[in-house]
Design a protein around this motif. Structure first.
Motif, PDB file in Angstrom:
ATOM      1  N   PHE A 173      18.561  11.902 -26.052  1.00 58.20           N
ATOM      2  CA  PHE A 173      19.334  11.665 -24.844  1.00 58.20           C
ATOM      3  C   PHE A 173      18.991  10.313 -24.217  1.00 58.20           C
ATOM      4  O   PHE A 173      17.830   9.952 -24.088  1.00 58.20           O
ATOM      5  CB  PHE A 173      19.118  12.773 -23.807  1.00 58.20           C
ATOM      6  CG  PHE A 173      19.959  12.596 -22.580  1.00 58.20           C
ATOM      7  CD1 PHE A 173      21.323  12.850 -22.626  1.00 58.20           C
ATOM      8  CD2 PHE A 173      19.409  12.128 -21.395  1.00 58.20           C
ATOM      9  CE1 PHE A 173      22.120  12.654 -21.508  1.00 58.20           C
ATOM     10  CE2 PHE A 173      20.204  11.928 -20.274  1.00 58.20           C
ATOM     11  CZ  PHE A 173      21.558  12.196 -20.326  1.00 58.20           C
ATOM     12  N   GLY A 174      20.047   9.598 -23.840  1.00 51.90           N
ATOM     13  CA  GLY A 174      19.862   8.304 -23.194  1.00 51.90           C
ATOM     14  C   GLY A 174      20.115   7.124 -24.111  1.00 51.90           C
ATOM     15  O   GLY A 174      20.149   5.989 -23.674  1.00 51.90           O
ATOM     16  N   LEU A 190      28.288   9.843 -18.578  1.00 56.94           N
ATOM     17  CA  LEU A 190      27.579  11.103 -18.343  1.00 56.94           C
ATOM     18  C   LEU A 190      28.530  12.256 -18.056  1.00 56.94           C
ATOM     19  O   LEU A 190      28.109  13.390 -17.885  1.00 56.94           O
ATOM     20  CB  LEU A 190      26.589  10.916 -17.185  1.00 56.94           C
ATOM     21  CG  LEU A 190      25.418   9.985 -17.507  1.00 56.94           C
ATOM     22  CD1 LEU A 190      24.572   9.750 -16.268  1.00 56.94           C
ATOM     23  CD2 LEU A 190      24.561  10.543 -18.631  1.00 56.94           C
ATOM     24  N   LEU A 229      18.353  18.991 -22.492  1.00 53.78           N
ATOM     25  CA  LEU A 229      18.372  17.555 -22.789  1.00 53.78           C
ATOM     26  C   LEU A 229      17.028  17.173 -23.390  1.00 53.78           C
ATOM     27  O   LEU A 229      15.978  17.516 -22.851  1.00 53.78           O
ATOM     28  CB  LEU A 229      18.569  16.735 -21.505  1.00 53.78           C
ATOM     29  CG  LEU A 229      19.902  16.826 -20.780  1.00 53.78           C
ATOM     30  CD1 LEU A 229      19.916  15.824 -19.622  1.00 53.78           C
ATOM     31  CD2 LEU A 229      21.066  16.561 -21.728  1.00 53.78           C
ATOM     32  N   ILE A 284      14.879  14.029 -23.949  1.00 50.65           N
ATOM     33  CA  ILE A 284      14.754  12.614 -23.606  1.00 50.65           C
ATOM     34  C   ILE A 284      14.230  11.850 -24.813  1.00 50.65           C
ATOM     35  O   ILE A 284      13.192  12.199 -25.373  1.00 50.65           O
ATOM     36  CB  ILE A 284      13.778  12.400 -22.428  1.00 50.65           C
ATOM     37  CG1 ILE A 284      14.221  13.237 -21.220  1.00 50.65           C
ATOM     38  CG2 ILE A 284      13.681  10.920 -22.060  1.00 50.65           C
ATOM     39  CD1 ILE A 284      13.274  13.120 -20.038  1.00 50.65           C
ATOM     40  N   THR A 330      14.811   9.897 -13.213  1.00 48.45           N
ATOM     41  CA  THR A 330      16.220  10.150 -12.914  1.00 48.45           C
ATOM     42  C   THR A 330      16.800  11.211 -13.854  1.00 48.45           C
ATOM     43  O   THR A 330      17.518  12.110 -13.413  1.00 48.45           O
ATOM     44  CB  THR A 330      17.030   8.836 -13.028  1.00 48.45           C
ATOM     45  OG1 THR A 330      16.408   7.863 -12.206  1.00 48.45           O
ATOM     46  CG2 THR A 330      18.463   9.041 -12.614  1.00 48.45           C
ATOM     47  N   ILE A 331      16.463  11.099 -15.144  1.00 47.22           N
ATOM     48  CA  ILE A 331      16.979  12.090 -16.101  1.00 47.22           C
ATOM     49  C   ILE A 331      16.465  13.487 -15.743  1.00 47.22           C
ATOM     50  O   ILE A 331      17.228  14.460 -15.752  1.00 47.22           O
ATOM     51  CB  ILE A 331      16.572  11.730 -17.554  1.00 47.22           C
ATOM     52  CG1 ILE A 331      17.241  10.432 -18.012  1.00 47.22           C
ATOM     53  CG2 ILE A 331      16.954  12.881 -18.505  1.00 47.22           C
ATOM     54  CD1 ILE A 331      16.799   9.948 -19.395  1.00 47.22           C
ATOM     55  N   ALA A 344      18.803  16.562 -14.672  1.00 46.77           N
ATOM     56  CA  ALA A 344      18.807  17.783 -15.476  1.00 46.77           C
ATOM     57  C   ALA A 344      18.557  19.002 -14.589  1.00 46.77           C
ATOM     58  O   ALA A 344      19.211  20.029 -14.725  1.00 46.77           O
ATOM     59  CB  ALA A 344      17.752  17.702 -16.572  1.00 46.77           C
ATOM     60  N   VAL A 351      14.712  20.217 -19.683  1.00 44.14           N
ATOM     61  CA  VAL A 351      14.410  18.885 -20.227  1.00 44.14           C
ATOM     62  C   VAL A 351      13.174  18.939 -21.116  1.00 44.14           C
ATOM     63  O   VAL A 351      12.140  19.459 -20.707  1.00 44.14           O
ATOM     64  CB  VAL A 351      14.050  17.838 -19.140  1.00 44.14           C
ATOM     65  CG1 VAL A 351      14.543  16.469 -19.541  1.00 44.14           C
ATOM     66  CG2 VAL A 351      14.499  18.260 -17.783  1.00 44.14           C
ATOM     67  N   CYS A 393       8.717  17.839 -15.790  1.00 46.74           N
ATOM     68  CA  CYS A 393       9.477  17.977 -17.030  1.00 46.74           C
ATOM     69  C   CYS A 393       9.146  19.361 -17.594  1.00 46.74           C
ATOM     70  O   CYS A 393       8.032  19.848 -17.440  1.00 46.74           O
ATOM     71  CB  CYS A 393       9.014  16.881 -17.993  1.00 46.74           C
ATOM     72  SG  CYS A 393       9.860  16.884 -19.568  1.00 46.74           S
TER      73      CYS A 393
END
Ligand code: C2E
Ligand code: CA
Ligand code: CA
Length: 279
Positions: A181-182, A188, A199, A201, A221-222, A226, A233, A252
């Motif tokens: 992801f990213g 988005l 997700l 990362i 931010t992710i 999420a 995540v 996380c």
């Protein structure tokens, strides 16, 4: 100088030839590798940051070539995709991973989620949902324990078709994760449109946690996003204690990476499961 240039040229030409020969060898080999039972699955633990327990395993394929030894998926998966051989290989991977996950349950290990990578060709495959249902039936693995990892680019390709396919998989109970992801340079928007659970990362962000605050902002931010979208995540490629502490602070959900464990064989995982917590 001329002499040297020439030598260099020959050197490169030779390397290139090697690469071409190697590719041809691999392409022919892949066709036979399934029948000859040359593929093997490794499994990498995914750790819950609250409990510090292994909660999932990602299945990662390797090819044990009779002459060339262990070949990385980075090398042969793209060839398998181009030739379409990824479809039968992918089926073998799904079947093997689900059977192994069930076997671990039967052997008394805690119930673990198993994550399997799906490539674009598999998602396009017409009877994918039927194939997966039948694998779940024969392996007797709970569908809730199977997570399929797809990349953003797959999700973006032929949106409607993919959404419908993912919805059918979700109806069975299967989980869907967005891999890397990213890195997909996509809007988005799809996060709302696609039935996603998780997700992952990409490790390029995790890698830089120590060096630059910019990347820390991206990860933060992710993770916040999420959480708001009620997605789980997982941070990939966690290698250092600094990265781990930062991800813990940011709450996380799960981590995966060499800091905890490389991908391991079945025996390696079993040894690890006997001491399933870290501090
Ligand atoms: P991926 O799905 O992103 O898998 C994670 C890769 O990162 C794995 O490489 C894993 O060994 C590596 N990795 C995990 N933790 C760390 C870490 O802390 N540091 C670093 N530097 N690397 C870490 P692997 O097994 O070589 O697989 C590479 C790629 O090949 C996978 O990337 C995936 O795209 C593809 N692949 C592997 N197995 C399968 C499979 O069964 N099916 C399909 N379709 N693709 C696969
Ligand atoms: Ca993956
Ligand atoms: Ca990944």
């Amino acid at each position: 100088a001329k002499e040297q240039g020439r030598n260099n040229y020959q050197f490169y030409a030779c390397e290139m030839e090697d690469a071409i020969v190697r590719r041809a060898v691999l392409e022919n080999g892949i066709r036979k590798a399934l029948e000859r039972n040359e593929f093997i699955l490794y499994y990498q633990p995914q750790i819950d940051l609250e409990t510090k327990k292994i909660v999932g395993l990602e299945a990662l394929v390797r090819w044990i070539h009779p002459e060339h030894g262990l070949i990385s998926p980075v090398e042969f998966i793209p060839i398998a995709e181009e030739t379409g051989l990824i479809v039968p290989i992918g089926e073998w991977i799904l079947q093997t991973a689900c059977e192994q996950a069930k076997l671990w349950q039967v052997q008394g290990f805690p119930k673990l989620r198993i994550s399997v990578n799906l490539s674009a060709r598999q998602v396009q495959q017409k009877n994918l949902v039927e194939k997966i249902s039948s694998i779940l039936q024969t392996s007797e693995l709970e569908p809730e324990l199977l997570e399929l990892e797809i990349t953003e680019s797959i999700a973006m390709y032929n949106e409607e078709y993919v959404i419908n396919k993912l919805l059918s998989l979700k109806k069975i109970g299967i989980k869907i994760a967005i891999d890397d992801f990213g890195t997909g340079y996509s809007s988005l928007n799809y996060l709302n449109k696609f039935p996603i659970d998780t997700l992952k990362i990409d490790r390029s962000f995790v890698n830089q946690i120590k060096n630059t605050t910019d990347n820390q902002e991206i990860i933060t931010t992710i993770i916040v996003m999420a959480r708001n979208l009620k997605l789980k995540v997982i941070a990939e490629g966690v290698e250092t204690v600094e990265q781990l502490r930062f991800l813990e602070e940011q709450q996380c959900n799960e981590v995966q990476g060499f800091y905890f464990s490389k991908p391991l064989t079945v025996e390696g995982i079993q040894a690890l499961l006997k001491q399933p917590t870290w501090e």
